[in-house]
Design an enzyme around this catalytic site. Structure first.
Site, PDB file in Angstrom:
ATOM      1  N   ASP A  66       0.877  -1.178   0.000  1.00 16.36           N
ATOM      2  CA  ASP A  66       0.000   0.000   0.000  1.00 16.36           C
ATOM      3  C   ASP A  66       0.913   1.227   0.000  1.00 16.36           C
ATOM      4  O   ASP A  66       2.140   1.121  -0.173  1.00 16.36           O
ATOM      5  CB  ASP A  66      -0.987  -0.046   1.179  1.00 16.36           C
ATOM      6  CG  ASP A  66      -0.330   0.128   2.545  1.00 16.36           C
ATOM      7  OD1 ASP A  66       0.919   0.233   2.601  1.00 16.36           O
ATOM      8  OD2 ASP A  66      -1.054   0.153   3.550  1.00 16.36           O
ATOM      9  N   HIS A  67       0.335   2.398   0.224  1.00 17.60           N
ATOM     10  CA  HIS A  67       1.115   3.636   0.201  1.00 17.60           C
ATOM     11  C   HIS A  67       2.242   3.627   1.248  1.00 17.60           C
ATOM     12  O   HIS A  67       3.335   4.115   0.993  1.00 17.60           O
ATOM     13  CB  HIS A  67       0.197   4.845   0.436  1.00 17.60           C
ATOM     14  CG  HIS A  67      -0.585   4.749   1.703  1.00 17.60           C
ATOM     15  ND1 HIS A  67      -1.656   3.878   1.850  1.00 17.60           N
ATOM     16  CD2 HIS A  67      -0.431   5.366   2.904  1.00 17.60           C
ATOM     17  CE1 HIS A  67      -2.130   3.995   3.080  1.00 17.60           C
ATOM     18  NE2 HIS A  67      -1.409   4.879   3.732  1.00 17.60           N
ATOM     19  N   HIS A 122       5.940 -31.791   9.349  1.00 13.29           N
ATOM     20  CA  HIS A 122       5.334 -30.456   9.183  1.00 13.29           C
ATOM     21  C   HIS A 122       4.227 -30.464   8.130  1.00 13.29           C
ATOM     22  O   HIS A 122       3.296 -29.680   8.209  1.00 13.29           O
ATOM     23  CB  HIS A 122       6.411 -29.439   8.829  1.00 13.29           C
ATOM     24  CG  HIS A 122       7.507 -29.384   9.850  1.00 13.29           C
ATOM     25  ND1 HIS A 122       7.280 -28.996  11.152  1.00 13.29           N
ATOM     26  CD2 HIS A 122       8.822 -29.721   9.771  1.00 13.29           C
ATOM     27  CE1 HIS A 122       8.410 -29.072  11.833  1.00 13.29           C
ATOM     28  NE2 HIS A 122       9.355 -29.512  11.020  1.00 13.29           N
ATOM     29  N   HIS A 164       9.193 -24.916   8.582  1.00 11.51           N
ATOM     30  CA  HIS A 164       8.113 -25.632   9.266  1.00 11.51           C
ATOM     31  C   HIS A 164       6.725 -25.346   8.691  1.00 11.51           C
ATOM     32  O   HIS A 164       5.850 -26.195   8.764  1.00 11.51           O
ATOM     33  CB  HIS A 164       8.106 -25.282  10.753  1.00 11.51           C
ATOM     34  CG  HIS A 164       9.265 -25.861  11.504  1.00 11.51           C
ATOM     35  ND1 HIS A 164       9.340 -25.850  12.887  1.00 11.51           N
ATOM     36  CD2 HIS A 164      10.408 -26.466  11.077  1.00 11.51           C
ATOM     37  CE1 HIS A 164      10.469 -26.432  13.274  1.00 11.51           C
ATOM     38  NE2 HIS A 164      11.149 -26.801  12.189  1.00 11.51           N
ATOM     39  N   THR A 199       2.646  -1.962   8.986  1.00 12.73           N
ATOM     40  CA  THR A 199       3.071  -2.944   9.992  1.00 12.73           C
ATOM     41  C   THR A 199       3.256  -4.357   9.424  1.00 12.73           C
ATOM     42  O   THR A 199       3.816  -5.224  10.094  1.00 12.73           O
ATOM     43  CB  THR A 199       2.013  -3.061  11.103  1.00 12.73           C
ATOM     44  OG1 THR A 199       0.769  -3.452  10.488  1.00 12.73           O
ATOM     45  CG2 THR A 199       1.825  -1.746  11.833  1.00 12.73           C
ATOM     46  N   CYS A 226       3.083  -3.289   4.075  1.00 16.18           N
ATOM     47  CA  CYS A 226       2.258  -2.151   4.481  1.00 16.18           C
ATOM     48  C   CYS A 226       2.961  -1.509   5.674  1.00 16.18           C
ATOM     49  O   CYS A 226       4.160  -1.736   5.877  1.00 16.18           O
ATOM     50  CB  CYS A 226       0.819  -2.572   4.769  1.00 16.18           C
ATOM     51  SG  CYS A 226       0.601  -3.757   6.110  1.00 16.18           S
TER      52      CYS A 226
HETATM   53  C1  RB5 Z   1      -1.840   2.607   6.749  1.00 17.51           C
HETATM   54  O1  RB5 Z   1      -1.806   3.758   7.516  1.00 17.51           O
HETATM   55  C2  RB5 Z   1      -1.637   1.387   7.646  1.00 17.51           C
HETATM   56  O2  RB5 Z   1      -2.776   1.204   8.444  1.00 17.51           O
HETATM   57  C3  RB5 Z   1      -1.355   0.163   6.822  1.00 17.51           C
HETATM   58  O3  RB5 Z   1      -0.242   0.387   6.021  1.00 17.51           O
HETATM   59  C4  RB5 Z   1      -1.038  -1.115   7.591  1.00 17.51           C
HETATM   60  O4  RB5 Z   1      -0.037  -0.891   8.518  1.00 17.51           O
HETATM   61  C5  RB5 Z   1      -2.168  -1.844   8.167  1.00 17.51           C
HETATM   62  O5  RB5 Z   1      -2.022  -2.927   8.738  1.00 17.51           O
END
Ligand code: RB5
Length: 148
Positions: free
Chosen positions: A7-8, A132, A97, A66, A64
């Site tokens: 994503d961005h 596994h 695994h 996180t 993304c």
């Molecule tokens: C975008 O702000 C953020 O929520 C997304 O990139 C991601 O981390 C979501 O899990």
């Protein structure tokens, strides 16, 4: 072929990972996003997951903020085993695994050098099979609506 998507929030790290894949001579398919404007991670996670389960791509790397959103979306697709990962040990063991076929990285969690190390380990580590595989078969059974 390795699908790559973000994503961005993951664009900058995605470009770094693409550079790495080019250096390693690994064919890749950049499925977006392309701009820095806010966009919804489920779109990209799902798109990359479809490429994997259809067989068009062997595996996928999704990024993304996180890694969590991407992994949640990807793991809703039958046949996907996506690990959200910020350390080398998990990257290795998730292949040995769990035979993970998607790797989710958090661009706001890991630095570029660590992310590249994680990607290299994840790409290079084979699945061990054996005991596994039985456990992965149990996960497939859960996907099919059964109890493990
Ligand atoms: C975008 O702000 C953020 O929520 C997304 O990139 C991601 O981390 C979501 O899990």
């Amino acid at each position: 072929m390795i699908a790559v998507a973000s994503d961005h929030a993951g664009i900058t790290l995605k470009n770094e990972i693409i550079t790495l894949l080019e250096q390693l001579g690994k064919p890749y398919l950049d499925t977006g996003a392309t701009g820095m404007e806010s966009t919804d991670y489920p779109v990209w996670g799902y798109r990359a997951a479809r490429l994997v389960v259809s067989g068009e791509c062997e595996r996928a790397i999704v990024i993304c903020g996180t890694g969590v959103g991407m992994s949640l979306a990807a793991n809703k697709v039958k046949g996907i085993r996506c690990v959200v990962c910020s350390d080398c040990y998990t990257a290795k063991l998730s292949r040995m695994h769990n035979n993970t076929n998607m790797l989710a990285l958090g661009a706001r969690v890991v630095g570029v050098d660590l992310a590249k190390m994680i990607v290299q380990i994840w790409l290079d580590t084979p699945f061990e099979g054996g005991r596994h595989q039985k456990r992965l078969d149990m996960i497939s059974s859960i996907e099919a609506g059964n109890e493990p």
